[in-house]
Design a protein around this motif. Structure first.
Motif, PDB file in Angstrom:
ATOM      1  N   TYR A  18      -0.124 -56.234  28.187  1.00  0.00           N
ATOM      2  CA  TYR A  18      -0.358 -55.349  27.047  1.00  0.00           C
ATOM      3  C   TYR A  18      -1.832 -55.310  26.651  1.00  0.00           C
ATOM      4  CZ  TYR A  18       4.698 -55.162  26.516  1.00  0.00           C
ATOM      5  OH  TYR A  18       6.018 -54.951  26.744  1.00  0.00           O
ATOM      6  N   VAL A  19      -2.533 -56.428  26.864  1.00  0.00           N
ATOM      7  CA  VAL A  19      -3.981 -56.443  26.607  1.00  0.00           C
ATOM      8  C   VAL A  19      -4.691 -55.474  27.542  1.00  0.00           C
ATOM      9  CG1 VAL A  19      -6.066 -57.864  26.678  1.00  0.00           C
ATOM     10  CG2 VAL A  19      -3.950 -58.798  25.719  1.00  0.00           C
ATOM     11  N   ILE A  20      -4.271 -55.478  28.814  1.00  0.00           N
ATOM     12  CA  ILE A  20      -4.859 -54.550  29.795  1.00  0.00           C
ATOM     13  C   ILE A  20      -4.596 -53.099  29.386  1.00  0.00           C
ATOM     14  CG2 ILE A  20      -4.760 -53.768  32.189  1.00  0.00           C
ATOM     15  CD1 ILE A  20      -4.010 -56.676  32.936  1.00  0.00           C
ATOM     16  N   PHE A  21      -3.360 -52.833  28.959  1.00  0.00           N
ATOM     17  CA  PHE A  21      -3.002 -51.465  28.570  1.00  0.00           C
ATOM     18  C   PHE A  21      -3.770 -51.037  27.316  1.00  0.00           C
ATOM     19  CE2 PHE A  21      -0.065 -48.434  26.405  1.00  0.00           C
ATOM     20  CZ  PHE A  21      -0.137 -47.429  27.356  1.00  0.00           C
ATOM     21  N   ALA A  22      -3.911 -51.945  26.351  1.00  0.00           N
ATOM     22  CA  ALA A  22      -4.654 -51.625  25.117  1.00  0.00           C
ATOM     23  C   ALA A  22      -6.116 -51.347  25.431  1.00  0.00           C
ATOM     24  CB  ALA A  22      -4.528 -52.779  24.120  1.00  0.00           C
ATOM     25  N   SER A  23      -6.698 -52.120  26.361  1.00  0.00           N
ATOM     26  CA  SER A  23      -8.099 -51.894  26.741  1.00  0.00           C
ATOM     27  C   SER A  23      -8.277 -50.545  27.420  1.00  0.00           C
ATOM     28  CB  SER A  23      -8.573 -53.023  27.670  1.00  0.00           C
ATOM     29  OG  SER A  23      -8.434 -54.276  27.037  1.00  0.00           O
ATOM     30  N   PHE A  24      -7.341 -50.234  28.314  1.00  0.00           N
ATOM     31  CA  PHE A  24      -7.400 -48.920  28.968  1.00  0.00           C
ATOM     32  C   PHE A  24      -7.243 -47.793  27.945  1.00  0.00           C
ATOM     33  CE2 PHE A  24      -5.237 -45.283  30.904  1.00  0.00           C
ATOM     34  CZ  PHE A  24      -6.153 -44.952  31.888  1.00  0.00           C
ATOM     35  N   ASN A  25      -6.369 -47.990  26.963  1.00  0.00           N
ATOM     36  CA  ASN A  25      -6.150 -47.003  25.901  1.00  0.00           C
ATOM     37  C   ASN A  25      -7.436 -46.736  25.142  1.00  0.00           C
ATOM     38  OD1 ASN A  25      -4.865 -45.284  24.123  1.00  0.00           O
ATOM     39  ND2 ASN A  25      -4.116 -46.927  22.818  1.00  0.00           N
ATOM     40  N   LEU A  26      -8.198 -47.807  24.873  1.00  0.00           N
ATOM     41  CA  LEU A  26      -9.472 -47.666  24.159  1.00  0.00           C
ATOM     42  C   LEU A  26     -10.458 -46.817  24.958  1.00  0.00           C
ATOM     43  CD1 LEU A  26     -11.691 -48.555  22.068  1.00  0.00           C
ATOM     44  CD2 LEU A  26     -12.105 -50.483  23.585  1.00  0.00           C
ATOM     45  N   ILE A  27     -10.635 -47.162  26.234  1.00  0.00           N
ATOM     46  CA  ILE A  27     -11.589 -46.413  27.064  1.00  0.00           C
ATOM     47  C   ILE A  27     -11.133 -44.971  27.229  1.00  0.00           C
ATOM     48  CG2 ILE A  27     -12.642 -46.300  29.355  1.00  0.00           C
ATOM     49  CD1 ILE A  27     -12.275 -49.358  29.513  1.00  0.00           C
ATOM     50  N   TRP A  28      -9.852 -44.800  27.483  1.00  0.00           N
ATOM     51  CA  TRP A  28      -9.304 -43.445  27.693  1.00  0.00           C
ATOM     52  C   TRP A  28      -9.518 -42.560  26.474  1.00  0.00           C
ATOM     53  CZ3 TRP A  28      -5.281 -41.270  24.841  1.00  0.00           C
ATOM     54  CH2 TRP A  28      -4.776 -40.066  25.319  1.00  0.00           C
ATOM     55  N   SER A  29      -9.174 -43.065  25.281  1.00  0.00           N
ATOM     56  CA  SER A  29      -9.286 -42.245  24.065  1.00  0.00           C
ATOM     57  C   SER A  29     -10.728 -41.855  23.781  1.00  0.00           C
ATOM     58  CB  SER A  29      -8.699 -42.990  22.863  1.00  0.00           C
ATOM     59  OG  SER A  29      -9.426 -44.177  22.595  1.00  0.00           O
ATOM     60  N   ILE A  56      -8.467 -46.699  14.480  1.00  0.00           N
ATOM     61  CA  ILE A  56      -7.259 -47.360  13.958  1.00  0.00           C
ATOM     62  C   ILE A  56      -6.443 -47.963  15.095  1.00  0.00           C
ATOM     63  CG2 ILE A  56      -5.056 -46.950  12.783  1.00  0.00           C
ATOM     64  CD1 ILE A  56      -6.510 -44.874  11.061  1.00  0.00           C
ATOM     65  N   SER A  57      -6.389 -47.268  16.243  1.00  0.00           N
ATOM     66  CA  SER A  57      -5.615 -47.786  17.382  1.00  0.00           C
ATOM     67  C   SER A  57      -6.183 -49.105  17.882  1.00  0.00           C
ATOM     68  CB  SER A  57      -5.592 -46.752  18.510  1.00  0.00           C
ATOM     69  OG  SER A  57      -6.876 -46.599  19.089  1.00  0.00           O
ATOM     70  N   VAL A  58      -7.531 -49.231  17.880  1.00  0.00           N
ATOM     71  CA  VAL A  58      -8.148 -50.494  18.302  1.00  0.00           C
ATOM     72  C   VAL A  58      -7.747 -51.625  17.369  1.00  0.00           C
ATOM     73  CG1 VAL A  58     -10.346 -51.702  18.597  1.00  0.00           C
ATOM     74  CG2 VAL A  58     -10.102 -49.355  19.411  1.00  0.00           C
ATOM     75  N   VAL A  59      -7.841 -51.374  16.066  1.00  0.00           N
ATOM     76  CA  VAL A  59      -7.538 -52.407  15.076  1.00  0.00           C
ATOM     77  C   VAL A  59      -6.069 -52.835  15.168  1.00  0.00           C
ATOM     78  CG1 VAL A  59      -7.486 -52.955  12.607  1.00  0.00           C
ATOM     79  CG2 VAL A  59      -9.366 -51.576  13.543  1.00  0.00           C
ATOM     80  N   THR A  60      -5.164 -51.862  15.238  1.00  0.00           N
ATOM     81  CA  THR A  60      -3.734 -52.195  15.257  1.00  0.00           C
ATOM     82  C   THR A  60      -3.327 -52.898  16.555  1.00  0.00           C
ATOM     83  OG1 THR A  60      -3.285 -49.941  16.047  1.00  0.00           O
ATOM     84  CG2 THR A  60      -3.042 -50.353  13.691  1.00  0.00           C
ATOM     85  N   ASN A  61      -3.883 -52.477  17.681  1.00  0.00           N
ATOM     86  CA  ASN A  61      -3.554 -53.144  18.948  1.00  0.00           C
ATOM     87  C   ASN A  61      -4.017 -54.596  18.942  1.00  0.00           C
ATOM     88  OD1 ASN A  61      -2.244 -51.436  21.115  1.00  0.00           O
ATOM     89  ND2 ASN A  61      -3.822 -50.028  20.433  1.00  0.00           N
ATOM     90  N   CYS A  62      -5.221 -54.842  18.433  1.00  0.00           N
ATOM     91  CA  CYS A  62      -5.716 -56.222  18.360  1.00  0.00           C
ATOM     92  C   CYS A  62      -4.851 -57.061  17.426  1.00  0.00           C
ATOM     93  CB  CYS A  62      -7.166 -56.224  17.880  1.00  0.00           C
ATOM     94  SG  CYS A  62      -8.349 -55.607  19.096  1.00  0.00           S
ATOM     95  N   ALA A  63      -4.456 -56.473  16.287  1.00  0.00           N
ATOM     96  CA  ALA A  63      -3.642 -57.210  15.321  1.00  0.00           C
ATOM     97  C   ALA A  63      -2.263 -57.535  15.889  1.00  0.00           C
ATOM     98  CB  ALA A  63      -3.508 -56.396  14.039  1.00  0.00           C
ATOM     99  N   LEU A  64      -1.647 -56.580  16.577  1.00  0.00           N
ATOM    100  CA  LEU A  64      -0.320 -56.818  17.158  1.00  0.00           C
ATOM    101  C   LEU A  64      -0.359 -57.887  18.237  1.00  0.00           C
ATOM    102  CD1 LEU A  64       1.069 -53.165  17.399  1.00  0.00           C
ATOM    103  CD2 LEU A  64       1.931 -54.994  15.936  1.00  0.00           C
ATOM    104  N   ILE A  65      -1.391 -57.845  19.079  1.00  0.00           N
ATOM    105  CA  ILE A  65      -1.513 -58.869  20.120  1.00  0.00           C
ATOM    106  C   ILE A  65      -1.769 -60.239  19.487  1.00  0.00           C
ATOM    107  CG2 ILE A  65      -2.959 -59.645  22.045  1.00  0.00           C
ATOM    108  CD1 ILE A  65      -3.328 -56.664  22.748  1.00  0.00           C
TER     109      ILE A  65
END
Length: 596
Positions: free
Chosen positions: A243-254, A501-510
């Motif tokens: 999920y960390v990998i997916f969240a990182s990709f989500n950040l770059i993609w967005s 917001i997506s960066v903050v929430t993904n970090c908090a959930l992980i």
């Protein structure tokens, strides 16, 4: 003589109708005559200098239930002068983009005195709309025939007529031949190709073309996210490294897709002339009202309204109303969680098949309520923003977007944040997210596509029957078209905010996951500090990436800089010319005094 949209004669009795004005059925004759005079009068007399005639003559009105429909058009010269007045930017013969002026019209590409196709359909209709909306009261104290409809100098006549119920609506008229050609090149045949955005822009205007351009771009951009995210949805993995990998990709993609869209958008808007148009001297929006005075910057006569009154309206009325709506949205959300708890307890007590289906019912009901609340709030936000009386259309749109964005974000996502960070129920989070997303998509398709299509088809059959029963020798095609179209419905910063917001929430959930918490069994403070550090590092990387990708391509930047330089040089030459004229006048005055 029958009038069709292919007519090119610009005389008052036969012209190309571009806009339709619908009046209420009981409007007094003196009001109609006054409105007609204001529309057709010359500019120096306070009119719009447009062409105007009723759709039907007196006999035809009696036959067809007295339709109060009027056609509005303009001569080619009026349209060209209007293009100059609104600062329309067109392509020159040297392939540069410049503001159109009637005096230099022959320097622009595809211009010919005998050709009426220089301005697009959307541009012609926008010019007429601009002229109608900028009809303002002069000496009138009221609308003739309606003493209760008060006027004062500077008041927008069209806005007052609309709020008084005298004018029902003003809408652009389709050109069926041009529309058919656009349909054939756009969507009648299913082929995998890019949309004809330039043609869409020429017919519907830049806003609609950018909308469909963004839909096309975003749909393609979602493909890699869908492919990579599919296994995350199908399989529930306990290993949070994935999920960390997916969240990182989500950040770059967005970040990348937003910056690439900005560059593509800059290319399109430069080609269409809207990127070059200056906003510093934007004219007052039609709904803006105030005491008629002189603008100290432009020297033009326009309504003036104190900014402190606008601020009082924003902070004493609009802001409390928005806060009240946010509170109501949270209250509805808590009712939804009560329904979820009830459905869960019922399922646990019985364990039957139908109660497992019942688990999805609260989310479906909540998704429907969210859509209803969003639409109702939109109407309230538009009314409030208009009441705040912003001078510029850009300021009006910014305040409206801010109101809608704040409410929609809380209304749509507050429940997901509550589930994730308060209840910490990942299973319920996945279920709620999927249900809300799918239900909202279905509702939007029904409300924006299927329902308007069905209503239009139903109305079309009714109008067909009425037209076929006519015995009057009228242009039934034009009548049918106008009556059909008058029933049609009316149809960013935001992405930057959502990506942060997506960066903050993904970090908090992980950081809240059991696996990560197990790494810090004794000190939660260390965990919080590491999560915050990672979040800041990711945000820093995002902003560096956004800075590294320019919003405008290099060649667009060079062309804009060249235009800015040429504008400054032209302004210098104009100032030098005025100074020379003033010196010459002073010299003449001095010679006269010496001779005397």
């Amino acid at each position: 003589m029958k009038v069709t949209l292919s007519a090119l004669d610009t005389c008052e009795s036969s012209f190309t109708p571009l806009v339709v004005l619908e009046l209420a059925q009981d409007v007094k004759e003196e009001t109609k005559e006054w409105l007609k005079n204001r529309i057709v009068s010359k500019k120096e007399d306070g009119g719009a200098q447009l062409l105007f005639r009723p759709l039907l003559n007196k006999y035809e009105k009696e036959t067809l239930e007295n339709q109060n429909l009027y056609l509005v058009g303009a001569s080619n010269i009026t349209l060209l002068l209007g293009a100059e007045a609104i600062g329309l930017v067109k392509e020159c013969n040297d392939n540069t983009m410049r503001a159109f002026t009637y005096g230099t019209r022959h320097n622009f590409k595809d211009f010919n005195d005998d050709n009426d196709d220089f301005l697009t359909m959307a541009e012609c209709q926008f010019i007429i709309k601009h002229e109608l909306e900028n009809l303002r009261a002069r000496d009138e104290k009221m609308i003739p025939g309606y003493p209760q409809a008060k006027l004062y100098p500077g008041k927008s006549l069209l806005r007052r007529l609309l709020t008084s119920g005298i004018v029902i609506q003003v809408f652009p008229l389709h050109d069926n031949e041009a529309l058919k050609k656009l349909e054939d090149s756009w969507y009648t045949r299913f082929t995998l190709k890019y949309q004809p955005l330039d043609r869409i822009r020429g017919y519907f205007g830049e806003t609609i073309a950018l909308y469909f351009g963004f839909l096309e771009y975003f749909t393609v951009a979602l493909i890699p996210m869908a492919v990579i995210g599919l296994p995350y949805y199908l399989f529930v993995w306990e290993d949070y490294d994935k999920y960390v990998i997916f969240a990182s990709f989500n950040l770059i993609w967005s970040t990348v897709i937003l910056e690439v869209w900005k560059r593509g958008c800059a290319n399109m808007t430069y080609r269409w002339g809207t990127l070059v148009m200056k906003r510093q001297f934007e004219e007052p929006r039609p709904g803006f009202h105030g005491v008629l005075g002189i603008n100290p910057v432009t020297g033009r006569e326009e309504p003036l309204y104190p900014s402190y009154k606008r601020q009082l309206r924003i902070y004493l009325v609009s802001l409390p109303f928005v806060c009240l709506c946010l509170y109501f949205s949270l209250y509805v959300m808590m009712i939804y969680f009560d329904m979820e708890a009830w459905a869960m307890s019922l399922h646990e007590s019985s364990g039957s098949e139908w109660t497992s289906v019942l688990l999805y019912v609260p989310s479906i009901i909540y998704a429907i309520v969210i859509e209803i609340m969003n639409r109702l709030y939109r109407y309230a936000a538009e009314f409030l923003t208009s009441w705040e009386n912003h001078r510029l259309e850009s300021a009006y749109q910014n305040h409206l977007i801010l109101k809608v964005l704040v409410f929609n974000f809380l209304n749509c996502f507050a429940s997901l944040f509550y589930i994730a960070f308060v209840l910490r129920d990942m299973k319920l989070l996945r279920q709620s997210l999927a249900t809300l997303l799918i239900t909202s998509q279905i509702l939007n398709q029904i409300m924006e596509s299927l329902l308007p299509y069905w209503l239009q088809k139903k109305h079309h059959v009714q109008v067909k029957r009425k037209v076929q029963a006519l015995k009057a020798d009228i242009d039934a095609t034009l009548y049918e078209q106008v009556v059909l179209e008058k029933e049609m419905g009316t149809y960013l910063l935001a992405f930057e905010t959502m990506s942060v917001i997506s960066v903050v929430t993904n970090c908090a959930l992980i950081g809240m996951s059991p696996q990560v918490n197990a790494l810090f069994p004794e000190s939660k403070l260390d965990l919080i500090l590491i999560v915050v550090a990672v979040e800041h590092a990711l945000l820093a990387f995002k902003f560096i990436l956004a800075f590294a990708i320019p919003d405008k391509p290099r060649h667009i930047q060079m062309k804009l800089a060249r235009l800015e330089f040429e504008s400054l040089e032209a302004l210098k030459r104009q100032q030098m010319k005025l100074m020379a004229q003033n010196l010459k006048e002073e010299s003449r005055e001095g010679n006269k005094e010496e001779e005397a």
